[in-house]
Design a protein around this motif. Structure first.
Motif, PDB file in Angstrom:
ATOM      1  N   SER B  58      33.689  59.889  53.647  1.00 27.59           N
ATOM      2  CA  SER B  58      35.125  59.863  53.366  1.00 27.59           C
ATOM      3  C   SER B  58      35.283  58.891  52.208  1.00 27.59           C
ATOM      4  O   SER B  58      34.285  58.487  51.608  1.00 27.59           O
ATOM      5  CB  SER B  58      35.927  59.436  54.594  1.00 27.59           C
ATOM      6  OG  SER B  58      35.680  58.092  54.884  1.00 27.59           O
ATOM      7  N   SER B  59      36.501  58.500  51.907  1.00 31.70           N
ATOM      8  CA  SER B  59      36.695  57.737  50.670  1.00 31.70           C
ATOM      9  C   SER B  59      35.806  56.492  50.550  1.00 31.70           C
ATOM     10  O   SER B  59      35.349  56.145  49.472  1.00 31.70           O
ATOM     11  CB  SER B  59      38.166  57.355  50.513  1.00 31.70           C
ATOM     12  OG  SER B  59      38.605  56.688  51.663  1.00 31.70           O
ATOM     13  N   ARG B  60      35.532  55.813  51.684  1.00 34.66           N
ATOM     14  CA  ARG B  60      34.768  54.562  51.601  1.00 34.66           C
ATOM     15  C   ARG B  60      33.568  54.514  52.549  1.00 34.66           C
ATOM     16  O   ARG B  60      32.985  53.458  52.757  1.00 34.66           O
ATOM     17  CB  ARG B  60      35.690  53.366  51.876  1.00 34.66           C
ATOM     18  CG  ARG B  60      36.747  53.190  50.811  1.00 34.66           C
ATOM     19  CD  ARG B  60      37.590  51.951  50.992  1.00 34.66           C
ATOM     20  NE  ARG B  60      38.274  51.655  49.746  1.00 34.66           N
ATOM     21  CZ  ARG B  60      37.775  50.904  48.762  1.00 34.66           C
ATOM     22  NH1 ARG B  60      36.601  50.356  48.897  1.00 34.66           N
ATOM     23  NH2 ARG B  60      38.457  50.684  47.656  1.00 34.66           N
ATOM     24  N   ALA B  75      37.940  47.609  51.366  1.00 41.06           N
ATOM     25  CA  ALA B  75      38.690  47.344  50.138  1.00 41.06           C
ATOM     26  C   ALA B  75      38.563  45.879  49.716  1.00 41.06           C
ATOM     27  O   ALA B  75      38.635  44.985  50.553  1.00 41.06           O
ATOM     28  CB  ALA B  75      40.156  47.686  50.350  1.00 41.06           C
ATOM     29  N   PRO B  77      39.865  42.337  47.885  1.00 40.54           N
ATOM     30  CA  PRO B  77      38.832  41.347  47.623  1.00 40.54           C
ATOM     31  C   PRO B  77      38.103  40.920  48.902  1.00 40.54           C
ATOM     32  O   PRO B  77      38.602  41.170  50.006  1.00 40.54           O
ATOM     33  CB  PRO B  77      39.650  40.172  47.080  1.00 40.54           C
ATOM     34  CG  PRO B  77      40.943  40.260  47.830  1.00 40.54           C
ATOM     35  CD  PRO B  77      41.209  41.733  47.990  1.00 40.54           C
ATOM     36  N   ALA B  79      37.624  38.461  51.449  1.00 46.41           N
ATOM     37  CA  ALA B  79      38.512  37.372  51.872  1.00 46.41           C
ATOM     38  C   ALA B  79      38.239  37.017  53.316  1.00 46.41           C
ATOM     39  O   ALA B  79      37.785  37.847  54.102  1.00 46.41           O
ATOM     40  CB  ALA B  79      39.967  37.809  51.711  1.00 46.41           C
ATOM     41  N   GLY B  81      40.622  35.690  56.063  1.00 46.70           N
ATOM     42  CA  GLY B  81      42.041  35.418  56.254  1.00 46.70           C
ATOM     43  C   GLY B  81      42.726  35.509  54.904  1.00 46.70           C
ATOM     44  O   GLY B  81      42.549  36.480  54.168  1.00 46.70           O
ATOM     45  N   SER B  82      43.469  34.460  54.557  1.00 40.95           N
ATOM     46  CA  SER B  82      44.206  34.515  53.290  1.00 40.95           C
ATOM     47  C   SER B  82      43.466  33.804  52.155  1.00 40.95           C
ATOM     48  O   SER B  82      44.029  33.596  51.084  1.00 40.95           O
ATOM     49  CB  SER B  82      45.589  33.890  53.481  1.00 40.95           C
ATOM     50  OG  SER B  82      45.433  32.575  53.967  1.00 40.95           O
ATOM     51  N   ASP B 109      35.042  34.621  59.662  1.00 41.60           N
ATOM     52  CA  ASP B 109      35.297  36.064  59.595  1.00 41.60           C
ATOM     53  C   ASP B 109      35.464  36.648  61.004  1.00 41.60           C
ATOM     54  O   ASP B 109      36.383  37.421  61.276  1.00 41.60           O
ATOM     55  CB  ASP B 109      34.119  36.729  58.868  1.00 41.60           C
ATOM     56  CG  ASP B 109      34.232  38.234  58.805  1.00 41.60           C
ATOM     57  OD1 ASP B 109      35.278  38.729  58.363  1.00 41.60           O
ATOM     58  OD2 ASP B 109      33.270  38.924  59.186  1.00 41.60           O
ATOM     59  N   ALA B 112      38.616  35.363  62.621  1.00 41.48           N
ATOM     60  CA  ALA B 112      39.826  36.034  62.125  1.00 41.48           C
ATOM     61  C   ALA B 112      40.139  37.243  63.008  1.00 41.48           C
ATOM     62  O   ALA B 112      41.297  37.498  63.346  1.00 41.48           O
ATOM     63  CB  ALA B 112      39.635  36.463  60.672  1.00 41.48           C
ATOM     64  N   ALA B 113      39.096  37.975  63.403  1.00 40.40           N
ATOM     65  CA  ALA B 113      39.303  39.139  64.275  1.00 40.40           C
ATOM     66  C   ALA B 113      39.796  38.681  65.655  1.00 40.40           C
ATOM     67  O   ALA B 113      40.644  39.320  66.271  1.00 40.40           O
ATOM     68  CB  ALA B 113      38.011  39.936  64.405  1.00 40.40           C
ATOM     69  N   HIS B 116      43.569  37.348  65.140  1.00 39.77           N
ATOM     70  CA  HIS B 116      44.617  38.333  64.844  1.00 39.77           C
ATOM     71  C   HIS B 116      44.674  39.483  65.842  1.00 39.77           C
ATOM     72  O   HIS B 116      45.712  40.092  66.007  1.00 39.77           O
ATOM     73  CB  HIS B 116      44.422  38.899  63.434  1.00 39.77           C
ATOM     74  CG  HIS B 116      44.596  37.863  62.372  1.00 39.77           C
ATOM     75  ND1 HIS B 116      45.788  37.180  62.204  1.00 39.77           N
ATOM     76  CD2 HIS B 116      43.752  37.375  61.431  1.00 39.77           C
ATOM     77  CE1 HIS B 116      45.654  36.321  61.201  1.00 39.77           C
ATOM     78  NE2 HIS B 116      44.427  36.414  60.723  1.00 39.77           N
ATOM     79  N   TRP B 117      43.531  39.806  66.447  1.00 35.04           N
ATOM     80  CA  TRP B 117      43.523  40.983  67.333  1.00 35.04           C
ATOM     81  C   TRP B 117      43.128  40.634  68.757  1.00 35.04           C
ATOM     82  O   TRP B 117      42.871  41.529  69.556  1.00 35.04           O
ATOM     83  CB  TRP B 117      42.577  42.057  66.759  1.00 35.04           C
ATOM     84  CG  TRP B 117      43.101  42.663  65.505  1.00 35.04           C
ATOM     85  CD1 TRP B 117      44.399  43.041  65.261  1.00 35.04           C
ATOM     86  CD2 TRP B 117      42.362  42.958  64.309  1.00 35.04           C
ATOM     87  NE1 TRP B 117      44.493  43.554  63.982  1.00 35.04           N
ATOM     88  CE2 TRP B 117      43.273  43.529  63.387  1.00 35.04           C
ATOM     89  CE3 TRP B 117      41.025  42.813  63.934  1.00 35.04           C
ATOM     90  CZ2 TRP B 117      42.899  43.940  62.107  1.00 35.04           C
ATOM     91  CZ3 TRP B 117      40.648  43.223  62.676  1.00 35.04           C
ATOM     92  CH2 TRP B 117      41.574  43.779  61.773  1.00 35.04           C
TER      93      TRP B 117
END
Lengths: 109, 169
Positions: B58-60, B75, B77, B79, B81-82, B109, B112-113, B116-117
């Motif tokens: 697929s696309s990626r 996709a 950059p 990163a 988090g921010s 990294d 972050a998961a 946030h989740w």
């Protein structure tokens, strides 16, 4: 309003929906805006590929939200918040003020 | 092999996500997702990988019939988090050089998961890396506070202190 920036009006509708309600799914958006569901599916895929939205399956429905790990999320939200202020009241009323609080099963909708 | 294919075409990429955890924990956690970040065009990436038998699904996403790994170019950059990824590690192996997140960034990294989740597996992976590799915990704390997750950071730090199941250093 942000159509010029985002490239098409569907992206604007998706981003406002996710900004206002926190989450959404393609069929719901299609019904709200009276637009074909595949148009939302295509643009949501594009946004997901770009890391701007994230999705998860809940039952058989794929639910989307702004990706909390998108590095420019704070800036995107600021832009959406500002742009939302400029939306005509009629449009806000029609699309972005749906009841979201729970309603007990069995009560008339 | 992926890095060799990319390098041949002068494409810079960095390995992120669960694959870094696999490397840093010597496969104590095994990921079959190979997530890369590159600023190069997917058309160039697809051309580079096709020489090694990988097909664009697929696309990626890319895969190869005899390869159990699912290759994705997320996709840009790169990163955490921010914040942008500032440092990277070049890990030399018998089969070539792998460019990946530092252990500290790998912990961030995964956190972050978790932040946030609410993903408990991600918390476990962060702990595994932090126990297996030298990690700058004060940097992890600084970043966590900046991301607005002081409470969950406290949970992580507490588990670092107790760390029963994660092979204390």
């Amino acid at each position: 309003m942000l159509e010029g920036l985002f490239g098409n009006i569907t992206i604007e509708k998706i981003l406002f929906t996710l900004f206002v309600y926190g989450e959404g799914y393609p069929l719901g958006m299609a019904k709200t805006f009276g637009v074909a569901v595949n148009r939302f599916q295509q643009q949501l895929k594009r946004l997901e590929d770009a890391g701007i939205v994230a999705s998860k399956l809940i039952g058989r429905v794929r639910v989307y939200a702004l990706n909390p790990r998108y590095p420019f999320l704070a800036e995107l939200k600021t832009l959406l918040e500002k742009a939302y202020e400029f939306l005509p009241e009629k449009e806000k009323e029609a699309y972005y003020r749906r009841r979201t609080r729970p309603r007990r099963t069995g009560k008339p909708q | 092999m992926i890095f060799r294919a990319l390098d041949k075409k002068d494409i810079d990429a960095i390995l992120v996500g669960g694959a870094c955890v696999s490397i840093y924990t010597k496969n104590k956690y095994q990921s079959f997702d190979l997530d890369f970040v590159t600023h190069s065009a997917m058309k160039e990436v697809a051309a580079a990988l096709s020489e090694f038998g990988f097909q664009r699904k697929s696309s990626r996403h890319f895969s190869r019939d005899d390869c159990p790994f699912f290759v994705e170019f997320v996709a840009p950059p790169a990163a955490i988090g921010s914040e942008p990824v500032r440092d990277k590690i070049a890990l030399r192996t018998k089969r070539g050089t792998i460019i990946l997140l530092t252990p500290t960034d790998s912990v961030k990294d995964r956190l972050a998961a978790y932040y946030h989740w609410n993903d408990p597996q991600a918390l476990e992976q962060a702990l595994m890396v932090a126990f297996a590799q030298k990690t700058d915990l004060s940097e992890v704390k600084r970043w966590s506070l900046k991301e607005g997750h002081a409470e969950k950071c406290r949970v992580f730090m507490k588990m670092m202190k107790t760390g029963v199941n994660y092979g204390r250093r």
